[in-house]
Design a protein around this motif. Structure first.
Motif, PDB file in Angstrom:
ATOM      1  N   GLY A 118      17.263  26.334  66.956  1.00  9.70           N
ATOM      2  CA  GLY A 118      16.329  27.159  67.715  1.00  9.70           C
ATOM      3  C   GLY A 118      15.812  26.527  68.999  1.00  9.70           C
ATOM      4  O   GLY A 118      15.746  27.200  70.038  1.00  9.70           O
ATOM      5  N   PRO A 119      15.441  25.216  68.987  1.00  6.41           N
ATOM      6  CA  PRO A 119      14.929  24.609  70.226  1.00  6.41           C
ATOM      7  C   PRO A 119      15.917  24.634  71.391  1.00  6.41           C
ATOM      8  O   PRO A 119      15.515  24.434  72.541  1.00  6.41           O
ATOM      9  CB  PRO A 119      14.629  23.165  69.789  1.00  6.41           C
ATOM     10  N   ARG A 120      17.191  24.876  71.111  1.00  2.41           N
ATOM     11  CA  ARG A 120      18.155  24.995  72.208  1.00  2.41           C
ATOM     12  C   ARG A 120      17.995  26.312  72.964  1.00  2.41           C
ATOM     13  O   ARG A 120      18.476  26.448  74.093  1.00  2.41           O
ATOM     14  CB  ARG A 120      19.588  24.909  71.669  1.00  2.41           C
ATOM     15  N   PHE A 121      17.331  27.285  72.341  1.00  3.88           N
ATOM     16  CA  PHE A 121      17.217  28.620  72.928  1.00  3.88           C
ATOM     17  C   PHE A 121      15.794  28.970  73.350  1.00  3.88           C
ATOM     18  O   PHE A 121      15.590  29.923  74.095  1.00  3.88           O
ATOM     19  CB  PHE A 121      17.700  29.680  71.924  1.00  3.88           C
ATOM     20  N   ILE A 122      14.808  28.225  72.855  1.00  7.76           N
ATOM     21  CA  ILE A 122      13.423  28.546  73.203  1.00  7.76           C
ATOM     22  C   ILE A 122      12.642  27.255  73.412  1.00  7.76           C
ATOM     23  O   ILE A 122      12.800  26.292  72.659  1.00  7.76           O
ATOM     24  CB  ILE A 122      12.751  29.405  72.100  1.00  7.76           C
ATOM     25  N   HIS A 123      11.825  27.239  74.458  1.00 10.35           N
ATOM     26  CA  HIS A 123      10.975  26.089  74.733  1.00 10.35           C
ATOM     27  C   HIS A 123       9.679  26.594  75.350  1.00 10.35           C
ATOM     28  O   HIS A 123       9.690  27.431  76.253  1.00 10.35           O
ATOM     29  CB  HIS A 123      11.639  25.100  75.690  1.00 10.35           C
ATOM     30  N   ILE A 124       8.542  26.103  74.837  1.00  9.73           N
ATOM     31  CA  ILE A 124       7.227  26.487  75.335  1.00  9.73           C
ATOM     32  C   ILE A 124       6.610  25.283  76.026  1.00  9.73           C
ATOM     33  O   ILE A 124       6.474  24.211  75.430  1.00  9.73           O
ATOM     34  CB  ILE A 124       6.322  26.964  74.186  1.00  9.73           C
ATOM     35  N   ASP A 125       6.261  25.454  77.306  1.00  5.60           N
ATOM     36  CA  ASP A 125       5.729  24.333  78.077  1.00  5.60           C
ATOM     37  C   ASP A 125       4.350  23.894  77.602  1.00  5.60           C
ATOM     38  O   ASP A 125       4.019  22.707  77.624  1.00  5.60           O
ATOM     39  CB  ASP A 125       5.663  24.715  79.559  1.00  5.60           C
ATOM     40  N   TYR A 126       3.507  24.851  77.196  1.00  5.34           N
ATOM     41  CA  TYR A 126       2.179  24.504  76.708  1.00  5.34           C
ATOM     42  C   TYR A 126       1.880  25.325  75.467  1.00  5.34           C
ATOM     43  O   TYR A 126       2.105  26.544  75.451  1.00  5.34           O
ATOM     44  CB  TYR A 126       1.107  24.777  77.770  1.00  5.34           C
ATOM     45  N   LEU A 127       1.371  24.667  74.434  1.00  6.42           N
ATOM     46  CA  LEU A 127       1.063  25.354  73.186  1.00  6.42           C
ATOM     47  C   LEU A 127      -0.230  24.791  72.616  1.00  6.42           C
ATOM     48  O   LEU A 127      -0.299  23.625  72.222  1.00  6.42           O
ATOM     49  CB  LEU A 127       2.199  25.174  72.175  1.00  6.42           C
ATOM     50  N   ASN A 128      -1.264  25.625  72.582  1.00  7.19           N
ATOM     51  CA  ASN A 128      -2.536  25.222  71.992  1.00  7.19           C
ATOM     52  C   ASN A 128      -2.377  25.158  70.474  1.00  7.19           C
ATOM     53  O   ASN A 128      -1.857  26.086  69.856  1.00  7.19           O
ATOM     54  CB  ASN A 128      -3.612  26.245  72.368  1.00  7.19           C
ATOM     55  N   PRO A 129      -2.816  24.063  69.833  1.00 11.56           N
ATOM     56  CA  PRO A 129      -2.624  23.937  68.382  1.00 11.56           C
ATOM     57  C   PRO A 129      -3.333  25.014  67.572  1.00 11.56           C
ATOM     58  O   PRO A 129      -2.854  25.411  66.505  1.00 11.56           O
ATOM     59  CB  PRO A 129      -3.166  22.543  68.064  1.00 11.56           C
ATOM     60  N   LEU A 130      -4.483  25.509  68.067  1.00  8.43           N
ATOM     61  CA  LEU A 130      -5.176  26.581  67.362  1.00  8.43           C
ATOM     62  C   LEU A 130      -4.336  27.861  67.372  1.00  8.43           C
ATOM     63  O   LEU A 130      -4.203  28.544  66.345  1.00  8.43           O
ATOM     64  CB  LEU A 130      -6.543  26.842  67.998  1.00  8.43           C
ATOM     65  N   TYR A 131      -3.750  28.156  68.531  1.00  8.85           N
ATOM     66  CA  TYR A 131      -2.876  29.328  68.627  1.00  8.85           C
ATOM     67  C   TYR A 131      -1.663  29.159  67.718  1.00  8.85           C
ATOM     68  O   TYR A 131      -1.254  30.102  67.025  1.00  8.85           O
ATOM     69  CB  TYR A 131      -2.423  29.534  70.068  1.00  8.85           C
ATOM     70  N   ALA A 132      -1.096  27.950  67.705  1.00  6.98           N
ATOM     71  CA  ALA A 132       0.068  27.692  66.856  1.00  6.98           C
ATOM     72  C   ALA A 132      -0.287  27.875  65.385  1.00  6.98           C
ATOM     73  O   ALA A 132       0.516  28.400  64.606  1.00  6.98           O
ATOM     74  CB  ALA A 132       0.590  26.278  67.101  1.00  6.98           C
ATOM     75  N   ALA A 133      -1.501  27.462  64.988  1.00  7.79           N
ATOM     76  CA  ALA A 133      -1.919  27.589  63.597  1.00  7.79           C
ATOM     77  C   ALA A 133      -2.076  29.052  63.196  1.00  7.79           C
ATOM     78  O   ALA A 133      -1.594  29.475  62.136  1.00  7.79           O
ATOM     79  CB  ALA A 133      -3.226  26.833  63.376  1.00  7.79           C
ATOM     80  N   VAL A 134      -2.734  29.840  64.046  1.00  2.00           N
ATOM     81  CA  VAL A 134      -2.977  31.252  63.725  1.00  2.00           C
ATOM     82  C   VAL A 134      -1.679  32.054  63.761  1.00  2.00           C
ATOM     83  O   VAL A 134      -1.330  32.754  62.802  1.00  2.00           O
ATOM     84  CB  VAL A 134      -4.014  31.862  64.689  1.00  2.00           C
ATOM     85  N   ALA A 135      -0.950  31.943  64.883  1.00  2.00           N
ATOM     86  CA  ALA A 135       0.303  32.700  65.013  1.00  2.00           C
ATOM     87  C   ALA A 135       1.331  32.233  63.989  1.00  2.00           C
ATOM     88  O   ALA A 135       2.028  33.050  63.368  1.00  2.00           O
ATOM     89  CB  ALA A 135       0.863  32.541  66.434  1.00  2.00           C
ATOM     90  N   GLY A 136       1.417  30.921  63.804  1.00  2.00           N
ATOM     91  CA  GLY A 136       2.372  30.390  62.838  1.00  2.00           C
ATOM     92  C   GLY A 136       2.052  30.806  61.416  1.00  2.00           C
ATOM     93  O   GLY A 136       2.954  31.138  60.636  1.00  2.00           O
ATOM     94  N   GLY A 137       0.772  30.800  61.052  1.00  2.00           N
ATOM     95  CA  GLY A 137       0.382  31.215  59.712  1.00  2.00           C
ATOM     96  C   GLY A 137       0.750  32.662  59.428  1.00  2.00           C
ATOM     97  O   GLY A 137       1.255  32.992  58.350  1.00  2.00           O
ATOM     98  N   LEU A 138       0.508  33.533  60.408  1.00  2.00           N
ATOM     99  CA  LEU A 138       0.837  34.945  60.227  1.00  2.00           C
ATOM    100  C   LEU A 138       2.347  35.181  60.244  1.00  2.00           C
ATOM    101  O   LEU A 138       2.871  35.997  59.472  1.00  2.00           O
ATOM    102  CB  LEU A 138       0.169  35.780  61.324  1.00  2.00           C
ATOM    103  N   LEU A 139       3.059  34.486  61.133  1.00  2.00           N
ATOM    104  CA  LEU A 139       4.519  34.624  61.164  1.00  2.00           C
ATOM    105  C   LEU A 139       5.144  34.143  59.855  1.00  2.00           C
ATOM    106  O   LEU A 139       6.031  34.794  59.298  1.00  2.00           O
ATOM    107  CB  LEU A 139       5.096  33.828  62.338  1.00  2.00           C
ATOM    108  N   MET A 140       4.667  33.015  59.355  1.00  2.00           N
ATOM    109  CA  MET A 140       5.221  32.491  58.106  1.00  2.00           C
ATOM    110  C   MET A 140       4.884  33.408  56.942  1.00  2.00           C
ATOM    111  O   MET A 140       5.730  33.664  56.073  1.00  2.00           O
ATOM    112  CB  MET A 140       4.695  31.084  57.840  1.00  2.00           C
TER     113      MET A 140
END
Length: 222
Positions: A118-140
């Motif tokens: 996946g990292p070969r196809f998508i890269h995010i320059d900036y990612l807030n850990p709080l956003y990653a926790a919320v979005a990641g929790g719901l996606l998972m």
């Protein structure tokens, strides 16, 4: 006067939930439906893994152990995750049946592959850990729900939580939350405290989502 309904059934009886549910055919998923659900669920969770890896977060179950080993050794997460889940297939085969085990094996293999490429196809320059926790929790949570409703899982503690729900009626989300938070807290010696706190938040969000959305008897598809 004779009733117009067959077998002298009353209108109230004809429209009662018990009679309707008993007469309704069992809803079964086709192979294409299973395939798209397993792919979509694995894809959603693989995106979560990429978000967590970039934000330095963790998750629970065998995926959390794989993340810890990935951080410590530098080995690919997908390969570690796949190998760690091998012992759990025996439990799944014995307790959940061949169909569940095969679908779980396929889902774990797809997640391991997607997480590494996946990292070969998508890269995010900036990612807030709080956003990653919320979005990641719901996606998972969404990905695991897709898999659970099509009689599959991502191995590890998910197999155990689904088994306890089917066998004893204990909510899968409740079991998953306890296991995931325990695994994440064990990472305090490897990951900074603030990242562990965000990881616990993600685990709680995912587990509450499953707790609310995946209840015994609510979904009748097979």
């Amino acid at each position: 006067m004779p009733s117009p309904l067959p077998n002298s059934a009353s209108p109230a009886l004809a429209h009662s939930p018990s009679v309707t549910s008993a007469a309704a055919p069992v809803l079964r998923h086709g192979r294409f439906e299973d395939a798209q659900a397993l792919f979509t669920g694995s894809l959603f969770v693989s995106i979560t893994m990429m978000l967590f890896a970039q934000a330095g977060l963790l998750t629970g179950s065998t995926a959390g152990i794989a993340f810890l080993l990935h951080y410590v050794t530098g080995l690919p997460f997908g390969a570690i995750f796949f190998v760690i889940n091998i012992p759990f297939y025996w439990f799944a085969w014995k307790r959940m049946g061949p169909e569940f085990t095969i679908k779980t094996f396929v889902s774990v293999a797809m997640l391991a592959f997607m997480a590494d490429v996946g990292p070969r196809f998508i890269h995010i320059d900036y990612l807030n850990p709080l956003y990653a926790a919320v979005a990641g929790g719901l996606l998972m949570g969404s990905g695991c729900l897709f898999l659970a409703r099509h009689h599959s899982s991502l191995g590890g503690a998910t197999i155990v939580s689904l088994y306890l729900q089917e066998r004893y009626g204990i909510r899968a989300g409740k079991v998953q939350m306890m296991i995931d938070c325990t695994v994440v807290l064990l990472a305090l010696w490897v990951v900074p405290f603030d990242r562990v706190a965000y990881s616990v938040l993600a685990a709680v969000i995912m587990s509450v989502f499953l707790w609310i959305s995946h209840r015994p008897g609510r979904y009748q598809g097979n």
